[in-house]
Scaffold this active site. Structure first.
Site, PDB file in Angstrom:
ATOM      1  N   HIS A 300       1.083  -1.020   0.146  1.00  0.00           N
ATOM      2  CA  HIS A 300      -0.115   0.079  -0.140  1.00  0.00           C
ATOM      3  C   HIS A 300       1.077   1.077  -0.491  1.00  0.00           C
ATOM      4  O   HIS A 300       0.265   2.271  -1.137  1.00  0.00           O
ATOM      5  CB  HIS A 300      -0.959   0.132   1.499  1.00  0.00           C
ATOM      6  CG  HIS A 300      -1.528   1.360   1.487  1.00  0.00           C
ATOM      7  ND1 HIS A 300      -2.964   1.436   0.493  1.00  0.00           N
ATOM      8  CD2 HIS A 300      -1.357   2.646   2.069  1.00  0.00           C
ATOM      9  CE1 HIS A 300      -3.633   2.564   1.178  1.00  0.00           C
ATOM     10  NE2 HIS A 300      -2.540   2.928   1.965  1.00  0.00           N
ATOM     11  N   TYR A 301       1.842   1.331   0.966  1.00  0.00           N
ATOM     12  CA  TYR A 301       3.222   2.367   1.332  1.00  0.00           C
ATOM     13  C   TYR A 301       3.625   2.806   0.141  1.00  0.00           C
ATOM     14  O   TYR A 301       4.502   3.523  -0.476  1.00  0.00           O
ATOM     15  CB  TYR A 301       3.479   1.852   1.771  1.00  0.00           C
ATOM     16  CG  TYR A 301       2.285   2.921   3.038  1.00  0.00           C
ATOM     17  CD1 TYR A 301       2.363   4.534   3.715  1.00  0.00           C
ATOM     18  CD2 TYR A 301       1.310   1.867   4.262  1.00  0.00           C
ATOM     19  CE1 TYR A 301       1.293   5.154   4.213  1.00  0.00           C
ATOM     20  CE2 TYR A 301       0.535   2.461   5.064  1.00  0.00           C
ATOM     21  CZ  TYR A 301       0.564   3.797   5.034  1.00  0.00           C
ATOM     22  OH  TYR A 301      -0.307   4.592   5.790  1.00  0.00           O
TER      23      TYR A 301
END
Length: 666
Positions: A300-301
């Protein structure tokens, strides 16, 4: 007399409240602006004559006439608003604020807005309130409808926020809640309202809000001065208190570029822009490994970092300073995209390792289309951007990213693929969980071993308990000692062989004091997996091999340690674990989360062995993806080397009687 006195008190109170929300001419704005900037000649002349009210009017005229400054985030010629945004805008009129999508329906913050209201002690809820996510929808609603009520309310809320959230001195560590939990008053509030990440959020989003509301009669000269003074305070605050590392630092730097580019009239605008560019150019080399993986080891990051780096380039293109980013910067972004594409599944979703959330195909197609414009020669990105209509897939299937510790076994790029993604990398940062050796497994359109995810981030009481549950090593597909979290997360790749009929990964993690974990994964005949786990060292205790099962009916047997999914035809699996004599099996309720505060129940399984000597504890797990559960094969497995061998391994596996020798030498 009593009635008269009551009336006077009410009148005074009304005047006080009105004044609290009134727009005031902030004359200090003229000292913050470069009045020699082209177009500000009239503003400068009026200010020098002492006519600051007229100068503010001239400044507003300047901004309303300005055409050379814009952002890529909004097209004023084509403003549209969706159903959800319209709801956010309308609810905001009643002070029901969309602070966090994980907390719906939204909370109401009172007629006299209480910016310190904290209904659930989740830090994210309090932080994200100060991102003002409903302001841009209010601006869109104003532009689409022409209804002045949105502009009136926005200016009131904007001023109210300034009045009630003063910037006071806060120790830097307090912004990340690592310091004194006994803080009170304005200092306690500032750690939420003025955390650099939230400040940067407002810096970026207020460029869109400024454009949307600028034509409104409610956007008065007085309000303009309040806005600009507040905006300047935001930029100066970040400049002096950037986050130390990670995605927060990237967000802040990218948004400082926005601030410097969108408001070039500020004296420090060029310095703000340079500050952001310098950090981006530095951090892309710090935060991204040479294989393209972002150092938080969280899909996600990783995705967020790609888009932050791209946003900086987009604003540079818009304002003509692309040359301030070297070619190496672009090359690294391209590697990051290829990394992300490899660890994703055929339906464009991602493994939910660490704090990752599940993406969807619609969102990712949009991303790949944007990236393809930036890298038009990359055929892989083009293939993904066009859903396979153009471009080309890589010639390889399986792929390893040895520095980041992500390994992908696959037999196809299509939705009918068998694909395992293993996470076994170096020590990472806050968003990374202690899960070395874990994996997700996709087969023929379904994720059969989804990660436990994260559910929430941080807070007090129950929120922290929920956070800690999802972070546990024992709720991942790996091995623990006494069900405790790993002491060390520093996996080393001993062997990666991604080609042939037997593909091999050997990875080793120090795990605990005097106890290391060697995991060997064999992908056999492009069809099934053999996982060998060896816990080696003098440490004694209970050794626990964990598997997180998919949701649904699963037949299982303690006698032969098997699990067979009973799903409809298409995607099923059989798992069987072969361990030392005395091994027991335990089933427990578990959770799987793919979005913030969204999760569902499932079964967690552990195979447990008592380690009471220095001898290694060794397991063999065979996982066979199958289309129909009725076709589950008969399995057997055994070690050929009778004890742990530092330099190699040999096991024998039978699938429906077909013998397969699996071995390697280091």
């Amino acid at each position: 007399m009593n009635k008269t006195f009551k009336y006077i008190v009410l009148l005074a109170l009304a005047c006080f409240v009105g004044k609290a929300n009134a727009q005031e001419l902030k004359t200090e704005v003229f000292s913050l602006l470069n009045l020699d900037y082209p177009g500000l000649e009239k503003v400068k002349a009026l200010h020098q004559e002492g006519k600051d009210a007229d100068a503010a009017k001239a400044l507003l005229d300047y901004y309303r006439a300005r055409t050379n400054v814009k952002t890529p985030d909004i097209n004023l010629k084509k403003v549209t608003i969706g159903k959800d945004e319209q709801k956010m805008a309308d609810e905001a009129l009643q002070h029901t604020f969309f602070a966090h999508k994980g907390y719906q329906p939204s909370f109401n913050y009172g007629e006299d807005i209480d910016w310190r209201y904290w209904p659930v002690k989740d830090n994210e809820l309090r932080w994200q309130l100060h991102r003002h996510k409903w302001f841009t929808p209010m601006g869109k609603a104003y532009r689409v409808s022409g209804d002045e009520k949105y502009a009136v309310e926005w200016t009131k809320q904007y001023i109210d926020w300034i009045k009630k959230n003063p910037l006071v001195k806060v120790d830097k560590k307090e912004y990340e809640m690592t310091g004194d939990n006994q803080l009170k008053g304005d200092v306690e509030n500032a750690r939420f309202a003025w955390r650099p990440l939230e400040v940067s959020n407002r810096l970026q989003d207020q460029t869109s809000q400024f454009q949307l509301f600028l034509p409104s009669p409610s956007f008065t000269p007085e309000f303009l001065t309040e806005f600009l003074v507040n905006y300047h305070k935001h930029a100066i605050h970040i400049l002096g208190i950037y986050s130390a590392q990670g995605n927060h630092l990237l967000f802040e730097a990218q948004r400082m570029i926005y601030a410097g580019a969108f408001f070039p009239e500020f004296k420090e605008a060029a310095a703000w822009r340079k500050s952001g560019i310098d950090i981006m150019n530095r951090e892309i080399n710090v935060q991204v490994y040479n294989d393209g993986g972002q150092f938080e080891l969280d899909p996600h990051y990783h995705l967020a970092a790609i888009n932050i780096f791209c946003k900086a380039l987009n604003i540079a293109d818009l304002y003509g300073f692309r040359n301030e980013f070297p070619q190496e910067y672009l090359d690294t972004i391209e590697k990051m995209i290829v990394f992300y594409a490899n660890v994703s599944f055929p339906d464009y979703t991602n493994p939910c390792f660490s704090d990752a959330k599940l993406t969807n195909k619609k969102e990712m197609l949009k991303n790949y289309r944007n990236w393809s414009k930036m890298f038009p020669k990359n055929q892989f990105i083009k293939y993904l951007a066009t859903d396979g209509k153009e471009g080309a897939l890589p010639e390889y299937l399986s792929k390893g990213f040895l520095k980041s510790g992500f390994f992908v076994f696959r037999n196809s790029w299509g939705t009918d693929a068998t694909q395992m993604v293993v996470k076994a990398g170096p020590k990472a940062f806050w968003h990374c969980q202690p899960d070395n050796g874990t994996f997700e497994l996709w087969f023929n359109g379904k994720n059969l071993f989804p990660d436990s995810g994260s559910y929430v981030y941080a807070g007090e009481g129950e929120v922290m308990e929920q956070r800690n549950w999802h972070r546990q090593t024992c709720v991942h597909n790996t091995v623990t000692l006494n069900n405790k979290n790993l002491d060390q997360t520093e996996s080393v790749t001993k062997l990666w062989q991604p080609e042939g009929n037997v593909q091999i990964l050997v990875t080793e993690n120090p795990s605990y004091k005097n106890l290391k974990h060697r995991r060997s994964v064999f992908f056999v005949d492009n069809s099934y997996f053999v996982i060998v786990d060896e816990m080696v060292g003098s440490q004694k205790g209970s050794i626990n091999l964990h598997y997180q099962m998919p949701k649904g009916e699963i037949a299982n047997s303690r006698e032969d340690m098997t699990f067979v999914t009973q799903f409809e035809e298409g995607s099923n699996m059989k798992l069987q674990c072969f361990g030392p004599e005395g091994m027991t099996m335990k089933k427990e309720p578990g959770w799987c989360s793919t979005a913030y505060r969204k999760r569902y129940k499932r079964m967690n399984v552990s195979f447990n062995v008592k380690k009471d000597s220095e001898d290694a504890v060794r397991y063999i797990t065979v996982i066979c993806p199958i289309k129909n559960s009725a076709d589950a094969p008969k399995l057997s497995a055994k070690f050929k080397n009778k004890t742990f061998n530092e330099n190699g391994l040999e096991v024998e596996v039978k699938v429906n009687g077909k013998k397969q020798s699996l071995n390697y030498k280091l």
